[in-house]
Scaffold this motif. Structure first.
Motif, PDB file in Angstrom:
ATOM      1  N   GLU A 171      34.032  39.374  39.926  1.00 30.97           N
ATOM      2  CA  GLU A 171      32.956  39.150  40.794  1.00 30.97           C
ATOM      3  C   GLU A 171      31.341  39.380  40.011  1.00 30.97           C
ATOM      4  OE1 GLU A 171      30.591  40.423  44.914  1.00 30.97           O
ATOM      5  OE2 GLU A 171      32.556  41.209  44.471  1.00 30.97           O
ATOM      6  N   ASN A 172      31.482  40.534  39.129  1.00 22.69           N
ATOM      7  CA  ASN A 172      30.129  40.534  38.553  1.00 22.69           C
ATOM      8  C   ASN A 172      30.163  40.577  37.173  1.00 22.69           C
ATOM      9  OD1 ASN A 172      28.841  42.340  40.913  1.00 22.69           O
ATOM     10  ND2 ASN A 172      30.933  43.064  40.883  1.00 22.69           N
ATOM     11  N   PHE A 173      31.320  40.547  36.179  1.00 17.70           N
ATOM     12  CA  PHE A 173      31.602  40.478  34.828  1.00 17.70           C
ATOM     13  C   PHE A 173      32.498  39.502  34.323  1.00 17.70           C
ATOM     14  CE2 PHE A 173      29.913  44.804  36.059  1.00 17.70           C
ATOM     15  CZ  PHE A 173      28.773  44.815  35.651  1.00 17.70           C
ATOM     16  N   PRO A 174      32.692  38.455  34.859  1.00 18.97           N
ATOM     17  CA  PRO A 174      33.928  37.501  34.603  1.00 18.97           C
ATOM     18  C   PRO A 174      34.027  37.412  33.183  1.00 18.97           C
ATOM     19  CG  PRO A 174      32.144  36.180  35.442  1.00 18.97           C
ATOM     20  CD  PRO A 174      31.601  37.479  35.621  1.00 18.97           C
ATOM     21  N   THR A 175      32.956  37.354  32.175  1.00 17.34           N
ATOM     22  CA  THR A 175      33.141  37.047  31.003  1.00 17.34           C
ATOM     23  C   THR A 175      32.708  38.302  29.963  1.00 17.34           C
ATOM     24  OG1 THR A 175      30.780  36.422  30.603  1.00 17.34           O
ATOM     25  CG2 THR A 175      32.537  34.837  31.174  1.00 17.34           C
ATOM     26  N   GLY A 176      32.658  39.538  30.515  1.00  8.46           N
ATOM     27  CA  GLY A 176      32.288  40.693  29.944  1.00  8.46           C
ATOM     28  C   GLY A 176      31.376  41.334  30.493  1.00  8.46           C
ATOM     29  N   ILE A 208      43.313  49.444  40.147  1.00 11.21           N
ATOM     30  CA  ILE A 208      43.364  48.732  39.090  1.00 11.21           C
ATOM     31  C   ILE A 208      43.046  47.288  39.603  1.00 11.21           C
ATOM     32  CG2 ILE A 208      44.792  47.525  37.311  1.00 11.21           C
ATOM     33  CD1 ILE A 208      46.205  49.917  37.013  1.00 11.21           C
ATOM     34  N   GLU A 209      43.897  47.069  40.865  1.00 12.73           N
ATOM     35  CA  GLU A 209      43.484  45.815  41.484  1.00 12.73           C
ATOM     36  C   GLU A 209      42.278  45.510  41.869  1.00 12.73           C
ATOM     37  OE1 GLU A 209      46.334  45.457  44.695  1.00 12.73           O
ATOM     38  OE2 GLU A 209      48.195  45.515  43.319  1.00 12.73           O
ATOM     39  N   ASN A 210      41.535  46.465  42.502  1.00 12.19           N
ATOM     40  CA  ASN A 210      40.268  46.440  43.133  1.00 12.19           C
ATOM     41  C   ASN A 210      39.258  46.413  41.820  1.00 12.19           C
ATOM     42  OD1 ASN A 210      39.906  46.436  46.233  1.00 12.19           O
ATOM     43  ND2 ASN A 210      41.894  47.563  45.461  1.00 12.19           N
ATOM     44  N   LEU A 211      39.557  47.157  40.629  1.00  9.82           N
ATOM     45  CA  LEU A 211      38.716  47.059  39.524  1.00  9.82           C
ATOM     46  C   LEU A 211      38.625  45.575  38.912  1.00  9.82           C
ATOM     47  CD1 LEU A 211      36.952  48.588  37.327  1.00  9.82           C
ATOM     48  CD2 LEU A 211      39.210  49.022  36.192  1.00  9.82           C
ATOM     49  N   ALA A 212      39.968  44.804  38.901  1.00  6.37           N
ATOM     50  CA  ALA A 212      39.876  43.361  38.703  1.00  6.37           C
ATOM     51  C   ALA A 212      39.084  42.586  39.390  1.00  6.37           C
ATOM     52  CB  ALA A 212      41.395  43.167  38.536  1.00  6.37           C
ATOM     53  N   ALA A 213      39.167  42.833  40.577  1.00  6.23           N
ATOM     54  CA  ALA A 213      38.301  42.124  41.757  1.00  6.23           C
ATOM     55  C   ALA A 213      36.556  42.374  41.434  1.00  6.23           C
ATOM     56  CB  ALA A 213      38.681  42.460  43.047  1.00  6.23           C
ATOM     57  N   TYR A 214      36.477  43.666  41.260  1.00  2.92           N
ATOM     58  CA  TYR A 214      35.041  43.676  40.788  1.00  2.92           C
ATOM     59  C   TYR A 214      34.339  43.217  39.591  1.00  2.92           C
ATOM     60  CZ  TYR A 214      31.329  46.725  38.798  1.00  2.92           C
ATOM     61  OH  TYR A 214      30.187  47.315  38.098  1.00  2.92           O
ATOM     62  N   LEU A 233      40.761  50.545  32.037  1.00  2.00           N
ATOM     63  CA  LEU A 233      39.697  50.821  32.436  1.00  2.00           C
ATOM     64  C   LEU A 233      38.816  50.522  31.173  1.00  2.00           C
ATOM     65  CD1 LEU A 233      39.967  54.662  33.643  1.00  2.00           C
ATOM     66  CD2 LEU A 233      39.437  52.552  34.837  1.00  2.00           C
ATOM     67  N   GLY A 234      39.200  50.268  29.935  1.00  4.87           N
ATOM     68  CA  GLY A 234      38.880  49.694  28.752  1.00  4.87           C
ATOM     69  C   GLY A 234      38.390  48.261  28.809  1.00  4.87           C
ATOM     70  N   TRP A 235      38.225  47.624  30.045  1.00  8.36           N
ATOM     71  CA  TRP A 235      37.781  46.057  30.143  1.00  8.36           C
ATOM     72  C   TRP A 235      36.539  45.776  29.503  1.00  8.36           C
ATOM     73  CZ3 TRP A 235      33.277  45.039  32.343  1.00  8.36           C
ATOM     74  CH2 TRP A 235      32.981  45.944  33.387  1.00  8.36           C
ATOM     75  N   PRO A 279      35.960  37.379  25.770  1.00  9.69           N
ATOM     76  CA  PRO A 279      35.312  37.003  27.026  1.00  9.69           C
ATOM     77  C   PRO A 279      36.294  36.992  28.134  1.00  9.69           C
ATOM     78  CG  PRO A 279      35.675  35.199  25.782  1.00  9.69           C
ATOM     79  CD  PRO A 279      36.128  36.170  24.995  1.00  9.69           C
ATOM     80  N   THR A 280      37.279  37.672  28.134  1.00  7.37           N
ATOM     81  CA  THR A 280      38.349  37.758  29.232  1.00  7.37           C
ATOM     82  C   THR A 280      38.910  38.985  29.706  1.00  7.37           C
ATOM     83  OG1 THR A 280      40.292  37.457  27.482  1.00  7.37           O
ATOM     84  CG2 THR A 280      39.207  35.529  28.202  1.00  7.37           C
ATOM     85  N   PRO A 281      37.878  39.865  30.333  1.00  2.73           N
ATOM     86  CA  PRO A 281      38.203  41.237  30.651  1.00  2.73           C
ATOM     87  C   PRO A 281      39.267  41.093  31.787  1.00  2.73           C
ATOM     88  CG  PRO A 281      36.243  40.329  31.366  1.00  2.73           C
ATOM     89  CD  PRO A 281      36.666  39.406  30.676  1.00  2.73           C
ATOM     90  N   VAL A 282      39.195  40.110  32.853  1.00  4.85           N
ATOM     91  CA  VAL A 282      39.969  40.213  34.103  1.00  4.85           C
ATOM     92  C   VAL A 282      41.489  39.710  33.665  1.00  4.85           C
ATOM     93  CG1 VAL A 282      40.308  38.824  36.332  1.00  4.85           C
ATOM     94  CG2 VAL A 282      38.116  39.413  35.306  1.00  4.85           C
ATOM     95  N   PRO A 283      41.894  38.949  32.969  1.00  5.92           N
ATOM     96  CA  PRO A 283      43.415  38.674  32.132  1.00  5.92           C
ATOM     97  C   PRO A 283      43.690  40.087  31.850  1.00  5.92           C
ATOM     98  CG  PRO A 283      42.150  36.719  31.874  1.00  5.92           C
ATOM     99  CD  PRO A 283      40.984  37.514  32.369  1.00  5.92           C
ATOM    100  N   PHE A 284      42.919  40.597  30.941  1.00  3.26           N
ATOM    101  CA  PHE A 284      43.425  41.883  30.414  1.00  3.26           C
ATOM    102  C   PHE A 284      43.642  43.022  31.515  1.00  3.26           C
ATOM    103  CE2 PHE A 284      41.654  46.091  29.158  1.00  3.26           C
ATOM    104  CZ  PHE A 284      42.601  46.436  27.928  1.00  3.26           C
ATOM    105  N   ILE A 285      42.778  43.321  32.213  1.00  2.00           N
ATOM    106  CA  ILE A 285      43.209  44.052  33.482  1.00  2.00           C
ATOM    107  C   ILE A 285      44.603  43.691  34.060  1.00  2.00           C
ATOM    108  CG2 ILE A 285      42.279  45.280  35.706  1.00  2.00           C
ATOM    109  CD1 ILE A 285      39.464  44.703  34.779  1.00  2.00           C
ATOM    110  N   ARG A 286      44.727  42.413  34.448  1.00  2.00           N
ATOM    111  CA  ARG A 286      45.904  42.162  35.043  1.00  2.00           C
ATOM    112  C   ARG A 286      47.142  42.247  34.260  1.00  2.00           C
ATOM    113  NH1 ARG A 286      43.161  36.891  37.974  1.00  2.00           N
ATOM    114  NH2 ARG A 286      42.395  37.790  39.886  1.00  2.00           N
TER     115      ARG A 286
END
Length: 519
Positions: A221-226, A212-218, A163-165, A170-177
């Motif tokens: 889609e909307n904030f790929p770099t932060g 967590i999976e759907n948060l990463a997808a969200y 949740l702290g993505w 600039p890499t929030p999606v790899p962090f979540i995964r």
């Protein structure tokens, strides 16, 4: 007749003038009425018009609506299943809900406010609700280690940092995964334990990992770099703690302590105390002048004149070496003037010994990599929940045994001594580097084994692994053991890997062959 005609014209003109005057009078009367009805001073304006406090817009932004659409169904399922399981799992789920609300508020604030500096106090206040919830989740896990549902608590504790993505740019999606992979280590234990006897726990795992999976997808889609902020908005301080979910979290006293009462304003702070009085000097101190030192002392002695030698002792003739050769031969005369000490440099620091610092043992899954480090005298290291996309790195282990079940991508054994590794299969290679007195056993298939800078090693191969390629360099005392027959209890035949090579020149080319010793 002419006079009568002129009189009639005059009367007609007077009537026209009178009509105009009446019209003017009526218009001036209406204007006076309008002015009289208008407020006479600004004090009659309602107070709400002059108020400067802007109300906080609590309308849900489109980004928050997308956030809710992505995770809410999984959150509701996770919450309901947690309540069915009950106990500490239900208690922890309420904190998860608070953390999700805090993360949702930050997304809402980002659509209305400017981005604060991540090192500022404003950003720390923004993180305070989600940090409190995460800390409480970790504390529940640590306080209930003997609990039978400890793997449930660990799954949530390892996954909730996703949740702290918004702090990872600039890499929030790899962090979540990566966080999801860490949580999946414990969730696999839950699935293995409850798959047969209580399938509800398996659904609980799927619901939490689905968040967590759907948060990463969200986020992808909307904030790929932060997280993006509103550059034209107000300061973030304006909205902190004023959203509906923030108010709900603050009033929930069952899990979060009530906020401390605000200190009433008491005007300007008191002035600082006056500085301490200056140190008073005694007149007697001025009378005693400091003693000179260094060059000043040398010149002070020179200025004494003839009295400079008053403290020297007169040397007797019997003690004079130039008049007594025996004294020079025996070296029995004590030199009065001490010799100057030999100047020495700074002490040379001792080189640290890498074996004197004992680091803690470690066995953990980091992303897709198992890390096994610094184990000593441990023969019970077993990796069971493995996958084909995972690799295993074994480092600095001594007198230990490691069992790797299943098929993994690759295995690396680095700087180990007296360590045995038994594995089933790998997709790629098994690398052995800088190891001594090791043993490697393969139960199924390994395509390649690479040995580099190793000494005294034994490699046991299965009947299925006889097509393996073994590459060795700078290694000694390396033996390969293969089964003599197809029986399960077959004996192993030992074959040494040649260490001595013979190179000859044939037709202008180097030809290298192993040296076989007979006898």
């Amino acid at each position: 007749m002419s006079e009568f005609h002129s009189l009639a014209n005059l009367i007609k003109r007077l009537e026209v003038a009178t009509t105009r005057l009446e019209d003017l009078a009526m218009s001036s009367s209406s204007a006076t009425t309008v002015v009289a009805n208008m407020p006479s001073s600004p004090q009659k304006v309602p107070a709400t018009v002059t108020s400067t406090a802007a109300p906080v817009n609590t309308e849900t932004s489109p980004m928050v609506e997308k956030h809710d659409a992505a995770v809410n169904s999984f959150v509701e399922k996770y919450m309901s299943l947690s309540q069915e399981i009950g106990g500490v799992v239900a208690e922890q789920s309420r904190l998860v809900k608070e953390a999700l609300n805090a993360e949702r508020d930050i997304v809402q604030i980002s659509t209305m406010a400017q981005k604060p500096d991540m090192a500022s106090s404003t950003f720390m206040k923004l993180l305070e609700p989600i940090q409190k919830a995460m800390t409480a989740i970790m504390e529940i896990k640590d306080a209930n280690r003997p609990d039978p549902l400890f793997n449930h608590l660990s799954t949530v504790a390892e996954g909730i940092p996703a949740l702290g993505w918004f702090t990872c740019e600039p890499t929030p999606v790899p962090f979540i995964r990566d966080i999801k992979d860490a949580a999946q280590f414990y969730s696999n234990r839950v699935i293995k334990e409850f798959r047969e006897k209580e399938p509800m726990h398996v659904e609980w795992v799927k619901a939490f990992l689905g968040i967590i999976e759907n948060l990463a997808a969200y986020v992808k889609e909307n904030f790929p770099t932060g997280l993006s902020w509103n550059a034209q908005g107000e300061k973030a301080d304006t909205y902190i703690g004023k959203l509906p979910s923030s108010t709900a979290n603050n009033t929930n006293t069952s899990t979060v302590a009530p906020p401390a009462p605000s200190v009433p304003s008491a005007g300007a702070p008191p002035p600082p105390p006056p500085p301490p009085p200056p140190m008073m000097l005694d007149d007697n101190d001025n009378k005693s002048a400091p003693q000179p030192s260094g060059a000043a002392a040398v010149f002070a002695e020179i200025n004494q004149g003839s009295s400079i030698t008053s403290h020297l002792r007169k040397v007797d003739k019997n003690e004079m070496t130039h008049k007594n050769p025996n004294l020079r031969a025996n070296s029995s005369v004590n030199v009065a003037a001490p010799s100057s000490p030999k100047r020495q440099g700074p002490p040379t620091p001792n080189k640290p010994n890498k074996y004197t610092i004992k680091k803690p043992a470690k066995t953990s899954l980091e992303a897709n990599k198992w890390v096994i480090e610094n184990h000593e005298n441990n023969h019970e290291i077993v990796l069971e929940e493995t996958a084909m996309n995972q690799s295993v790195y074994i480092y600095n282990c001594k007198n230990s045994t490691i069992r790797i079940k299943g098929k993994v991508n690759a295995v690396t054994i680095d700087s180990c001594a007296k360590t045995g590794v038994a594995l089933d299969s790998t997709v790629a290679t098994v690398d052995l580097v800088n190891s001594k007195s090791f043993a490697l056993q393969v139960f199924k298939v390994v395509p390649t084994i690479a040995v580099d800078k190793c000494d005294s090693g034994e490699i046991y191969l299965s009947r299925e692994c006889l097509d393996v390629e073994i590459l060795s360099a700078k290694s000694s005392s390396l033996n390969i053991l293969v089964p003599e027959s197809d029986a399960e209890d077959s004996e192993f035949k030992e074959m040494p890997v040649p260490e001595q090579l013979k190179t000859t020149i044939v037709d202008g080319k180097l030809v290298t062959a192993t040296v076989e010793h007979a006898g």
